[in-house]
Design an enzyme around this catalytic site. Structure first.
Site, PDB file in Angstrom:
ATOM      1  CB  SER A   1       7.540  -2.667  11.066  1.00  9.15           C
ATOM      2  OG  SER A   1       7.131  -1.378  11.460  1.00  9.15           O
TER       3      SER A   1
ATOM      4  CG  ASN B   1      -1.344   1.267   1.770  1.00  8.52           C
ATOM      5  OD1 ASN B   1      -1.549   2.193   0.986  1.00  8.52           O
ATOM      6  ND2 ASN B   1      -1.561   1.378   3.085  1.00  8.52           N
TER       7      ASN B   1
ATOM      8  CG  HIS C   1      -4.390   0.851   6.141  1.00 15.09           C
ATOM      9  ND1 HIS C   1      -3.854   1.886   6.860  1.00 15.09           N
ATOM     10  CD2 HIS C   1      -3.366  -0.004   5.881  1.00 15.09           C
ATOM     11  CE1 HIS C   1      -2.557   1.661   7.016  1.00 15.09           C
ATOM     12  NE2 HIS C   1      -2.244   0.525   6.429  1.00 15.09           N
TER      13      HIS C   1
ATOM     14  CD  GLU D   1      -1.435   4.747   7.637  1.00 19.23           C
ATOM     15  OE1 GLU D   1      -1.648   5.072   6.457  1.00 19.23           O
ATOM     16  OE2 GLU D   1      -0.375   4.197   8.004  1.00 19.23           O
TER      17      GLU D   1
ATOM     18  CD  GLU E   1      -1.372  -3.813   7.363  1.00 14.97           C
ATOM     19  OE1 GLU E   1      -0.225  -3.657   6.945  1.00 14.97           O
ATOM     20  OE2 GLU E   1      -2.311  -3.064   7.062  1.00 14.97           O
TER      21      GLU E   1
ATOM     22  CE  LYS F   1       1.236   2.878   5.205  1.00 12.68           C
ATOM     23  NZ  LYS F   1       1.597   2.843   6.587  1.00 12.68           N
TER      24      LYS F   1
HETATM   25  P1  PGA Z   1       4.742  -0.376   7.116  1.00 17.31           P
HETATM   26  O1  PGA Z   1       3.214  -0.187   6.667  1.00 17.31           O
HETATM   27  O2  PGA Z   1       5.251  -1.640   6.460  1.00 17.31           O
HETATM   28  O3  PGA Z   1       5.437   0.843   6.621  1.00 17.31           O
HETATM   29  O4  PGA Z   1       4.738  -0.506   8.608  1.00 17.31           O
HETATM   30  C1  PGA Z   1       2.332  -1.246   6.660  1.00 17.31           C
HETATM   31  C2  PGA Z   1       0.941  -0.780   6.309  1.00 17.31           C
HETATM   32  O5  PGA Z   1       0.518   0.299   6.714  1.00 17.31           O
HETATM   33  O6  PGA Z   1       0.214  -1.515   5.612  1.00 17.31           O
END
Ligand code: PGA
Length: 258
Positions: free
Chosen positions: A215, A9, A97, A99, A169, A11
């Site tokens: 991460s 993703n 997601h 966020e 996640e 973002k």
């Molecule tokens: P990240 O993001 O790998 O940068 O932690 C994961 C995500 O938000 O799907």
């Protein structure tokens, strides 16, 4: 061997031009990788979907939207509907997601409406779930995840499950301040998620692939990927450079095929 999934993703980072470059490079670098065995997907911002699809060699990378409206059309200023993303080439929608849930306060009920609308329109629905650090501390992670699944998939019928993917996640593992989870912890949560799916759909619950995200990086991708309970990796930052993403993909494939 079961199919393994790699997705990212992007973002709110890449413009249409940047997404085009990223997808075409990734597509080129991974051209020789079997799409029967491995599935690749990229979820970029709405305005970049069209160029991303055009830049994908022979549909080798599935392109999705980062969220989706819960109606086909209507008085929903700022939203984008399934038929709009499909028109520009998306065949997948990520829903819920972390966020979206935490920065934009999306509820499980809203997530559910989006899932139902995506499925009704034949879009693959990628339902994202994850517990907060607070829930983890209170040892209610499994209860929170069960609730997110049960509400998120409310009204989804067994016959629609081929169009459902789930990404686990943990909220505390995502993004620049995230701490990657321990593989054992992920294995336990994934086993619980599978149990919830089986309690809802019986054997059919096994048809939903489960991804881990939060991460994921070149150092920890392999241990996560080798877990029996994990069917794919959903990666943010570490995948936004096509060469680096390709490196992770190849490391994982190498270990999975040993
Ligand atoms: P990240 O993001 O790998 O940068 O932690 C994961 C995500 O938000 O799907």
């Amino acid at each position: 061997m079961k199919k393994f999934y790699f997705g990212t993703n992007t973002k709110m980072y890449m413009t249409a031009r940047e997404t085009e470059d990223f997808v075409s490079e990734l597509s080129r670098l991974t051209q020789d990788i079997s799409r029967e065995k491995y599935h690749l997907f990229v979820i970029p911002p709405f305005t970049t979907i069209y160029s991303a699809c055009a830049a994908t060699l022979k549909n080798s990378i599935q392109i999705g939207s980062q969220t989706i409206a819960w109606a086909d059309e209507g008085q929903f200023t700022g939203e984008v509907s399934p038929r709009m993303v499909k028109e520009v080439g998306a065949t997948l929608s990520m829903i819920g997601h972390s966020e979206r849930r935490h920065t934009f306060h999306e509820t499980d009920e809203e997530v559910n409406k989006r899932v139902l609308c995506a499925l009704k329109n034949d879009l693959q629905a990628l339902l994202c779930i994850g517990e907060t650090l607070d829930s983890k501390r209170r040892k209610i992670s499994d209860e929170v995840l069960a609730m997110q699944i049960k509400i998120g998939l409310d009204g989804v019928e067994a016959k629609q499950l081929d169009n459902v993917w789930i990404a686990y996640e943990p909220v505390w593992a995502i993004g620049v301040h995230g701490q990657p989870a321990e593989p054992d912890y992920v294995a336990e949560r994934h086993a619980n998620i599978r149990q919830v799916l089986n309690s809802l759909y019986g054997e059919n619950g096994n048809r939903v692939p489960l991804f881990y995200g939060g991460s994921v990086n070149p150092e920890n991708a392999v241990p996560f990927a080798l877990l029996d309970e994990v069917d794919g990796l959903f990666i943010g930052r570490s995948a936004w450079n096509a060469k680096r993403f390709n490196q992770i993909i190849r490391m994982v494939i190498h270990e999975l095929t040993i």
